[in-house]
Design a protein around this motif. Structure first.
Motif, PDB file in Angstrom:
ATOM      1  N   ARG A  40      21.417  62.880 -91.744  1.00  0.00           N
ATOM      2  CA  ARG A  40      22.159  61.696 -91.321  1.00  0.00           C
ATOM      3  C   ARG A  40      22.179  60.609 -92.396  1.00  0.00           C
ATOM      4  NH1 ARG A  40      22.538  61.349 -85.586  1.00  0.00           N
ATOM      5  NH2 ARG A  40      21.370  62.982 -84.490  1.00  0.00           N
ATOM      6  N   GLY A  41      21.194  60.647 -93.290  1.00  0.00           N
ATOM      7  CA  GLY A  41      21.068  59.603 -94.302  1.00  0.00           C
ATOM      8  C   GLY A  41      20.126  58.478 -93.895  1.00  0.00           C
ATOM      9  N   SER A  42      19.717  58.457 -92.630  1.00  0.00           N
ATOM     10  CA  SER A  42      18.795  57.426 -92.163  1.00  0.00           C
ATOM     11  C   SER A  42      17.390  58.009 -92.004  1.00  0.00           C
ATOM     12  CB  SER A  42      19.291  56.812 -90.854  1.00  0.00           C
ATOM     13  OG  SER A  42      19.662  57.809 -89.936  1.00  0.00           O
ATOM     14  N   ALA A  43      16.412  57.116 -91.814  1.00  0.00           N
ATOM     15  CA  ALA A  43      15.009  57.545 -91.807  1.00  0.00           C
ATOM     16  C   ALA A  43      14.226  56.817 -90.727  1.00  0.00           C
ATOM     17  CB  ALA A  43      14.373  57.286 -93.170  1.00  0.00           C
ATOM     18  N   ASN A 102      10.267  66.975 -85.414  1.00  0.00           N
ATOM     19  CA  ASN A 102      11.358  66.906 -84.441  1.00  0.00           C
ATOM     20  C   ASN A 102      12.457  65.954 -84.907  1.00  0.00           C
ATOM     21  OD1 ASN A 102      10.135  68.719 -82.697  1.00  0.00           O
ATOM     22  ND2 ASN A 102       9.175  67.139 -81.440  1.00  0.00           N
ATOM     23  N   PHE A 103      12.066  64.812 -85.453  1.00  0.00           N
ATOM     24  CA  PHE A 103      13.071  63.882 -85.976  1.00  0.00           C
ATOM     25  C   PHE A 103      13.832  64.507 -87.150  1.00  0.00           C
ATOM     26  CE2 PHE A 103      10.554  60.204 -84.113  1.00  0.00           C
ATOM     27  CZ  PHE A 103      11.555  59.832 -83.230  1.00  0.00           C
ATOM     28  N   ALA A 104      13.125  65.266 -87.979  1.00  0.00           N
ATOM     29  CA  ALA A 104      13.800  65.926 -89.106  1.00  0.00           C
ATOM     30  C   ALA A 104      14.813  66.950 -88.606  1.00  0.00           C
ATOM     31  CB  ALA A 104      12.765  66.585 -90.022  1.00  0.00           C
ATOM     32  N   ARG A 105      14.463  67.661 -87.543  1.00  0.00           N
ATOM     33  CA  ARG A 105      15.419  68.610 -86.970  1.00  0.00           C
ATOM     34  C   ARG A 105      16.656  67.902 -86.422  1.00  0.00           C
ATOM     35  NH1 ARG A 105      10.792  71.799 -85.826  1.00  0.00           N
ATOM     36  NH2 ARG A 105      10.258  70.586 -83.966  1.00  0.00           N
ATOM     37  N   ASP A 106      16.476  66.640 -86.034  1.00  0.00           N
ATOM     38  CA  ASP A 106      17.608  65.853 -85.549  1.00  0.00           C
ATOM     39  C   ASP A 106      18.363  65.164 -86.686  1.00  0.00           C
ATOM     40  OD1 ASP A 106      17.559  66.322 -82.765  1.00  0.00           O
ATOM     41  OD2 ASP A 106      15.864  64.955 -82.533  1.00  0.00           O
ATOM     42  N   GLY A 107      17.971  65.449 -87.930  1.00  0.00           N
ATOM     43  CA  GLY A 107      18.725  64.960 -89.080  1.00  0.00           C
ATOM     44  C   GLY A 107      18.151  63.748 -89.780  1.00  0.00           C
ATOM     45  N   PHE A 108      16.997  63.262 -89.337  1.00  0.00           N
ATOM     46  CA  PHE A 108      16.382  62.084 -89.951  1.00  0.00           C
ATOM     47  C   PHE A 108      15.309  62.476 -90.962  1.00  0.00           C
ATOM     48  CE2 PHE A 108      17.648  60.822 -85.649  1.00  0.00           C
ATOM     49  CZ  PHE A 108      18.364  59.651 -85.891  1.00  0.00           C
ATOM     50  N   VAL A 109      15.167  61.671 -92.003  1.00  0.00           N
ATOM     51  CA  VAL A 109      13.951  61.720 -92.804  1.00  0.00           C
ATOM     52  C   VAL A 109      12.872  61.040 -91.972  1.00  0.00           C
ATOM     53  CG1 VAL A 109      12.815  60.840 -94.876  1.00  0.00           C
ATOM     54  CG2 VAL A 109      15.166  61.702 -95.011  1.00  0.00           C
ATOM     55  N   ALA A 110      11.708  61.665 -91.837  1.00  0.00           N
ATOM     56  CA  ALA A 110      10.637  61.096 -91.010  1.00  0.00           C
ATOM     57  C   ALA A 110       9.344  61.063 -91.808  1.00  0.00           C
ATOM     58  CB  ALA A 110      10.449  61.908 -89.731  1.00  0.00           C
ATOM     59  N   ILE A 111       8.649  59.932 -91.741  1.00  0.00           N
ATOM     60  CA  ILE A 111       7.436  59.765 -92.545  1.00  0.00           C
ATOM     61  C   ILE A 111       6.362  59.072 -91.717  1.00  0.00           C
ATOM     62  CG2 ILE A 111       8.376  57.619 -93.524  1.00  0.00           C
ATOM     63  CD1 ILE A 111       6.830  58.298 -96.110  1.00  0.00           C
ATOM     64  N   CYS A 112       5.156  59.611 -91.751  1.00  0.00           N
ATOM     65  CA  CYS A 112       4.030  59.064 -90.993  1.00  0.00           C
ATOM     66  C   CYS A 112       2.920  58.665 -91.959  1.00  0.00           C
ATOM     67  CB  CYS A 112       3.514  60.097 -89.988  1.00  0.00           C
ATOM     68  SG  CYS A 112       2.188  59.500 -88.914  1.00  0.00           S
ATOM     69  N   PRO A 113       2.705  57.373 -92.156  1.00  0.00           N
ATOM     70  CA  PRO A 113       1.671  56.919 -93.100  1.00  0.00           C
ATOM     71  C   PRO A 113       0.270  56.957 -92.499  1.00  0.00           C
ATOM     72  CG  PRO A 113       2.779  55.025 -92.139  1.00  0.00           C
ATOM     73  CD  PRO A 113       3.485  56.251 -91.600  1.00  0.00           C
ATOM     74  N   ASP A 114      -0.715  57.178 -93.333  1.00  0.00           N
ATOM     75  CA  ASP A 114      -2.115  57.192 -92.913  1.00  0.00           C
ATOM     76  C   ASP A 114      -2.619  55.755 -92.855  1.00  0.00           C
ATOM     77  OD1 ASP A 114      -4.788  57.537 -92.468  1.00  0.00           O
ATOM     78  OD2 ASP A 114      -5.217  58.572 -94.355  1.00  0.00           O
ATOM     79  N   LEU A 115      -2.557  55.147 -91.691  1.00  0.00           N
ATOM     80  CA  LEU A 115      -2.926  53.737 -91.557  1.00  0.00           C
ATOM     81  C   LEU A 115      -4.432  53.513 -91.489  1.00  0.00           C
ATOM     82  CD1 LEU A 115      -0.164  52.484 -89.114  1.00  0.00           C
ATOM     83  CD2 LEU A 115      -0.172  52.482 -91.611  1.00  0.00           C
ATOM     84  N   TYR A 116      -5.191  54.566 -91.367  1.00  0.00           N
ATOM     85  CA  TYR A 116      -6.653  54.432 -91.354  1.00  0.00           C
ATOM     86  C   TYR A 116      -7.263  54.549 -92.752  1.00  0.00           C
ATOM     87  CZ  TYR A 116      -7.206  54.769 -86.219  1.00  0.00           C
ATOM     88  OH  TYR A 116      -7.209  54.541 -84.868  1.00  0.00           O
ATOM     89  N   TRP A 117      -6.451  54.632 -93.774  1.00  0.00           N
ATOM     90  CA  TRP A 117      -6.956  54.949 -95.109  1.00  0.00           C
ATOM     91  C   TRP A 117      -7.972  53.922 -95.608  1.00  0.00           C
ATOM     92  CZ3 TRP A 117      -6.060  52.145 -99.771  1.00  0.00           C
ATOM     93  CH2 TRP A 117      -5.201  51.046 -99.645  1.00  0.00           C
ATOM     94  N   ARG A 118      -7.866  52.686 -95.169  1.00  0.00           N
ATOM     95  CA  ARG A 118      -8.821  51.663 -95.603  1.00  0.00           C
ATOM     96  C   ARG A 118     -10.192  51.872 -94.954  1.00  0.00           C
ATOM     97  NH1 ARG A 118      -5.765  47.357 -97.786  1.00  0.00           N
ATOM     98  NH2 ARG A 118      -3.524  47.595 -97.412  1.00  0.00           N
TER      99      ARG A 118
END
Length: 231
Positions: free
Chosen positions: A27-30, A50-66
């Motif tokens: 889709r071009g969106s994320a 699942n979002f990628a299968r629907d055409g989105f770039v999907a990214i999950c950041p590691d928010l516990y890294w600190r």
């Protein structure tokens, strides 16, 4: 396709799970997927996929890294719950929102991202998704059963992008008084759309979760997809 990537900040680098769509379906969106209190676990990866299968770039950041990088817990054992709550209690919400803002900026520069970048979060991530609507340049935000959100309602006037909220009517981690306060504060905000789910407990949309409710999860996810399609 999925891969693990690294995102740089002034304080250091953190990992993120990245899922990308088939180019023919892109889709071009994320969408930035914001974790629950369990870290980037199988549920978060499945959500991205699942979002990628629907055409989105999907990214999950590691928010516990600190606190502790690469946390991966489930909702199945007391030991995991205890660790998850310990991490939640030590988590710095403000730094978390900053890391999400950094992730949004990084995502806008990824190959294939030519449209909007939205955010969606669950539990702790539900709170953080709300805060992305008040503090970041997200194009659209979706909050699933956000915890402690009632403590941040003073920021509601800063909402500047569409915010979709999914609220469980039997949420054991969000008291009825807090739910009522959230709805009352946001129901007349032109940027906010609220849906409540009768009989549902916290995390009713968690993939393979102990409180998963199929009909409610499918309804919420369809509304979420519609919101992101409008970016």
């Amino acid at each position: 396709m999925s891969q693990r990537i690294s995102i740089d900040t002034a304080d250091g680098s953190f990992a993120a799970y990245l899922a990308t769509p088939d180019p023919a379906n892109a889709r071009g969106s994320a969408i930035v997927v914001i974790q629950e209190i369990f870290g980037i676990n199988a549920d978060m990866r499945e959500t991205c996929d699942n979002f990628a299968r629907d055409g989105f770039v999907a990214i999950c950041p590691d928010l516990y890294w600190r606190l502790e990088p690469n946390v991966e817990l489930t909702d199945k054992t007391k030991e995991e719950w205890d660790k998850a709550f310990a991490l939640l209690n030590a988590f710095n919400v403000d730094k978390g929102v900053e890391d999400i803002a950094t992730t949004i900026a990084h995502t806008r520069k990824l190959p294939g991202v030519t449209g909007g970048v939205g955010t969606v979060g669950f539990c702790l991530g539900g709170l953080l998704a709300y805060l992305t609507a008040t503090r970041t340049d997200t194009d659209s935000a979706v909050s699933y059963y956000g915890v402690n959100l009632d403590k941040f309602l003073g920021e509601a006037g800063k909402i500047k992008s569409p915010l979709l909220m999914h609220i469980a009517e039997e949420d054991e981690f969000v008291p009825a008084e807090a739910r009522a306060k959230i709805i009352e504060a946001l129901k007349d905000n032109k940027h906010v759309e609220i849906h409540t789910y009768p009989g549902c407990q916290h995390a009713f949309a968690r993939n393979n979760g102990i409180h998963y409710v199929d009909a409610a999860a499918k309804a919420a996810n369809a509304r979420t997809l519609k919101a992101f399609e409008a970016m």
